[in-house]
Write a protein that holds these residues in place. Structure first.
Motif, PDB file in Angstrom:
ATOM      1  N   LEU A   1      -4.281   9.421  -0.504  1.00 31.49           N
ATOM      2  CA  LEU A   1      -3.403   8.265  -0.700  1.00 31.49           C
ATOM      3  C   LEU A   1      -2.120   8.663  -1.422  1.00 31.49           C
ATOM      4  O   LEU A   1      -1.022   8.211  -1.065  1.00 31.49           O
ATOM      5  CB  LEU A   1      -4.133   7.188  -1.499  1.00 31.49           C
ATOM      6  CG  LEU A   1      -5.336   6.517  -0.829  1.00 31.49           C
ATOM      7  CD1 LEU A   1      -5.980   5.529  -1.791  1.00 31.49           C
ATOM      8  CD2 LEU A   1      -4.937   5.823   0.458  1.00 31.49           C
TER       9      LEU A   1
ATOM     10  N   ARG B   1      -6.433  -0.957  -3.079  1.00 32.24           N
ATOM     11  CA  ARG B   1      -5.418   0.045  -3.393  1.00 32.24           C
ATOM     12  C   ARG B   1      -6.048   1.349  -3.842  1.00 32.24           C
ATOM     13  O   ARG B   1      -5.541   2.434  -3.563  1.00 32.24           O
ATOM     14  CB  ARG B   1      -4.491  -0.495  -4.476  1.00 32.24           C
ATOM     15  CG  ARG B   1      -3.632  -1.668  -4.037  1.00 32.24           C
ATOM     16  CD  ARG B   1      -3.036  -2.367  -5.222  1.00 32.24           C
ATOM     17  NE  ARG B   1      -4.089  -2.885  -6.115  1.00 32.24           N
ATOM     18  CZ  ARG B   1      -3.855  -3.519  -7.252  1.00 32.24           C
ATOM     19  NH1 ARG B   1      -2.614  -3.688  -7.668  1.00 32.24           N
ATOM     20  NH2 ARG B   1      -4.849  -3.970  -7.989  1.00 32.24           N
TER      21      ARG B   1
ATOM     22  N   ARG C   1       1.476   7.956   0.172  1.00 33.53           N
ATOM     23  CA  ARG C   1       2.368   7.001  -0.497  1.00 33.53           C
ATOM     24  C   ARG C   1       3.599   7.684  -1.085  1.00 33.53           C
ATOM     25  O   ARG C   1       4.671   7.083  -1.169  1.00 33.53           O
ATOM     26  CB  ARG C   1       1.599   6.257  -1.590  1.00 33.53           C
ATOM     27  CG  ARG C   1       0.486   5.372  -1.050  1.00 33.53           C
ATOM     28  CD  ARG C   1      -0.271   4.702  -2.191  1.00 33.53           C
ATOM     29  NE  ARG C   1      -1.453   3.996  -1.719  1.00 33.53           N
ATOM     30  CZ  ARG C   1      -2.346   3.427  -2.527  1.00 33.53           C
ATOM     31  NH1 ARG C   1      -2.173   3.471  -3.847  1.00 33.53           N
ATOM     32  NH2 ARG C   1      -3.404   2.811  -2.026  1.00 33.53           N
TER      33      ARG C   1
ATOM     34  N   TRP D   1      -4.658  -0.324  11.120  1.00 30.60           N
ATOM     35  CA  TRP D   1      -5.133   0.646  10.133  1.00 30.60           C
ATOM     36  C   TRP D   1      -6.065   1.655  10.800  1.00 30.60           C
ATOM     37  O   TRP D   1      -7.118   1.291  11.328  1.00 30.60           O
ATOM     38  CB  TRP D   1      -5.859  -0.059   9.000  1.00 30.60           C
ATOM     39  CG  TRP D   1      -4.984  -0.977   8.212  1.00 30.60           C
ATOM     40  CD1 TRP D   1      -4.860  -2.328   8.357  1.00 30.60           C
ATOM     41  CD2 TRP D   1      -4.094  -0.612   7.150  1.00 30.60           C
ATOM     42  NE1 TRP D   1      -3.945  -2.820   7.462  1.00 30.60           N
ATOM     43  CE2 TRP D   1      -3.462  -1.800   6.710  1.00 30.60           C
ATOM     44  CE3 TRP D   1      -3.765   0.600   6.541  1.00 30.60           C
ATOM     45  CZ2 TRP D   1      -2.524  -1.810   5.678  1.00 30.60           C
ATOM     46  CZ3 TRP D   1      -2.832   0.589   5.515  1.00 30.60           C
ATOM     47  CH2 TRP D   1      -2.223  -0.601   5.088  1.00 30.60           C
TER      48      TRP D   1
ATOM     49  N   SER E   1       2.211   3.635   4.081  1.00 26.56           N
ATOM     50  CA  SER E   1       1.215   2.701   3.559  1.00 26.56           C
ATOM     51  C   SER E   1      -0.189   3.183   3.909  1.00 26.56           C
ATOM     52  O   SER E   1      -0.504   3.408   5.081  1.00 26.56           O
ATOM     53  CB  SER E   1       1.432   1.296   4.141  1.00 26.56           C
ATOM     54  OG  SER E   1       2.557   0.683   3.577  1.00 26.56           O
TER      55      SER E   1
ATOM     56  N   ARG F   1      -4.482   2.784   2.408  1.00 23.96           N
ATOM     57  CA  ARG F   1      -5.383   2.092   1.494  1.00 23.96           C
ATOM     58  C   ARG F   1      -6.732   2.793   1.389  1.00 23.96           C
ATOM     59  O   ARG F   1      -7.122   3.570   2.258  1.00 23.96           O
ATOM     60  CB  ARG F   1      -5.566   0.638   1.920  1.00 23.96           C
ATOM     61  CG  ARG F   1      -6.199   0.418   3.283  1.00 23.96           C
ATOM     62  CD  ARG F   1      -6.100  -1.054   3.674  1.00 23.96           C
ATOM     63  NE  ARG F   1      -6.853  -1.343   4.892  1.00 23.96           N
ATOM     64  CZ  ARG F   1      -6.878  -2.544   5.485  1.00 23.96           C
ATOM     65  NH1 ARG F   1      -6.177  -3.537   4.970  1.00 23.96           N
ATOM     66  NH2 ARG F   1      -7.585  -2.739   6.585  1.00 23.96           N
TER      67      ARG F   1
ATOM     68  N   TYR G   1       0.796  -1.217   0.000  1.00 24.02           N
ATOM     69  CA  TYR G   1       0.000   0.000   0.000  1.00 24.02           C
ATOM     70  C   TYR G   1       0.837   1.279   0.000  1.00 24.02           C
ATOM     71  O   TYR G   1       0.293   2.368   0.147  1.00 24.02           O
ATOM     72  CB  TYR G   1      -0.962   0.009   1.196  1.00 24.02           C
ATOM     73  CG  TYR G   1      -2.047  -1.035   1.095  1.00 24.02           C
ATOM     74  CD1 TYR G   1      -3.106  -0.879   0.209  1.00 24.02           C
ATOM     75  CD2 TYR G   1      -2.014  -2.193   1.879  1.00 24.02           C
ATOM     76  CE1 TYR G   1      -4.110  -1.836   0.115  1.00 24.02           C
ATOM     77  CE2 TYR G   1      -3.004  -3.153   1.793  1.00 24.02           C
ATOM     78  CZ  TYR G   1      -4.049  -2.967   0.906  1.00 24.02           C
ATOM     79  OH  TYR G   1      -5.041  -3.918   0.819  1.00 24.02           O
TER      80      TYR G   1
END
Length: 292
Positions: free
Chosen positions: A192, A261, A196, A239, A201, A203, A118
């Motif tokens: 995201l 993703r 990233r 998470w 990471s 998601r 991720y």
């Protein structure tokens, strides 16, 4: 909180379709803070074949096909869920580790591959020019990761306008970034990309948000539609989920359906139809709070 969710999708075809194959991702699953009491679906015309599976990300999905001529496809998914307040709501952001430590751990051999995947680019989450610099305004040196993420969440909420109809799923992230406009899936993809691009990471999460606010409270943006937000991996806390559209740490108003993703992994309903002419999609979502 207890909710009943009704998600209706109608496809109307300009001329009869002879066959269609579809994948539906609209079923919530049990989670530490979410219990599914019941879920069901109905499809018209009646499918010639239907089967339930779990995908690579452990999301529940339905594959079905219709092999008779039809001018309209109607899919209704219903669920009743009970939500508790997630543990991360009580977490003190200042006690979380510096974000650089998390980044370094993720890029070591200690982190599992199902977490490390991720931090990579994906179809809807490219590392566009300027996005990393945007993220680093919040992720300053040695700042606790959750504190930095809440600051990023707030900045996206303040800097971007929720503008229904300005984008669709094919709109490049660069357009969203340049125009500072979009909808919840755009803000999730942008979040995201920020995370990233600096090696963290994160998601994509799809689901629903409460339709009717409590008395005296403002209506939450994203109601009456599928909703999207993100989850950031924080070691020791798993998470942790954030909703930039509403500048929220996700709580007991968000019903989680699936993770992936990006949107392409968990599109609510997608498929192939055999026919000619245009088609029109009509979606209706209702998230009704229930009392025992």
């Amino acid at each position: 909180m207890k909710y009943h969710i009704t998600h209706i999708t109608d496809y109307v075809y300009a001329s009869p379709a002879s066959m269609c194959h579809n994948i539906m991702v609209q079923f919530p699953k049990d989670h530490s803070f979410q219990k599914v009491e019941e879920s069901s679906y109905s499809i018209e015309p009646n499918p010639s074949y239907a089967t339930e599976h779990e995908d690579f990300f452990e999301n529940k999905y339905l594959y079905f096909s219709v092999d008779k001529r039809h001018t309209k496809l109607s899919v209704v998914a219903e669920s009743t869920v009970i939500l508790d307040t997630p543990e991360w709501v009580a977490l003190n952001p200042a006690t979380t580790p510096p974000w650089e430590e998390v980044r370094d751990w993720l890029h070591s051999t200690e982190a599992l591959n199902d977490i490390r995947q991720y931090y990579l680019e994906s179809d809807h989450v490219p590392f566009e020019e300027g996005i990393k610099e945007y993220a680093l305004v919040s992720f300053t040196p040695k700042r606790p990761i959750m504190e930095a993420m809440m600051d990023l969440n707030n900045r996206i909420f303040e800097d971007f306008d929720f503008t229904s109809g300005f984008t669709d799923i094919s709109t490049p992230l660069s357009v969203v970034f340049e125009s500072r406009k979009g909808v919840c899936q755009d803000f999730a993809h942008f979040s995201l990309a920020c995370l990233r691009s600096i090696g963290l990471s994160a998601r994509y999460v799809s689901g629903y948000i409460e339709t009717l606010p409590p008395p005296g409270k403002p209506r939450l943006v994203g109601a009456d539609a599928s909703h999207a937000w993100i989850a950031l991996f924080i070691p020791g806390h798993d998470w942790v989920e954030f909703d930039a559209t509403n500048n929220l740490l996700v709580d007991d108003k968000h019903v989680r359906v699936a993770v992936g993703r990006d949107f392409a992994d968990i599109t609510p309903l997608k498929g192939i139809v055999y026919g000619v002419g245009n088609q029109k999609m009509i979606v209706s979502v209702d998230v009704e709070p229930l009392t025992d």
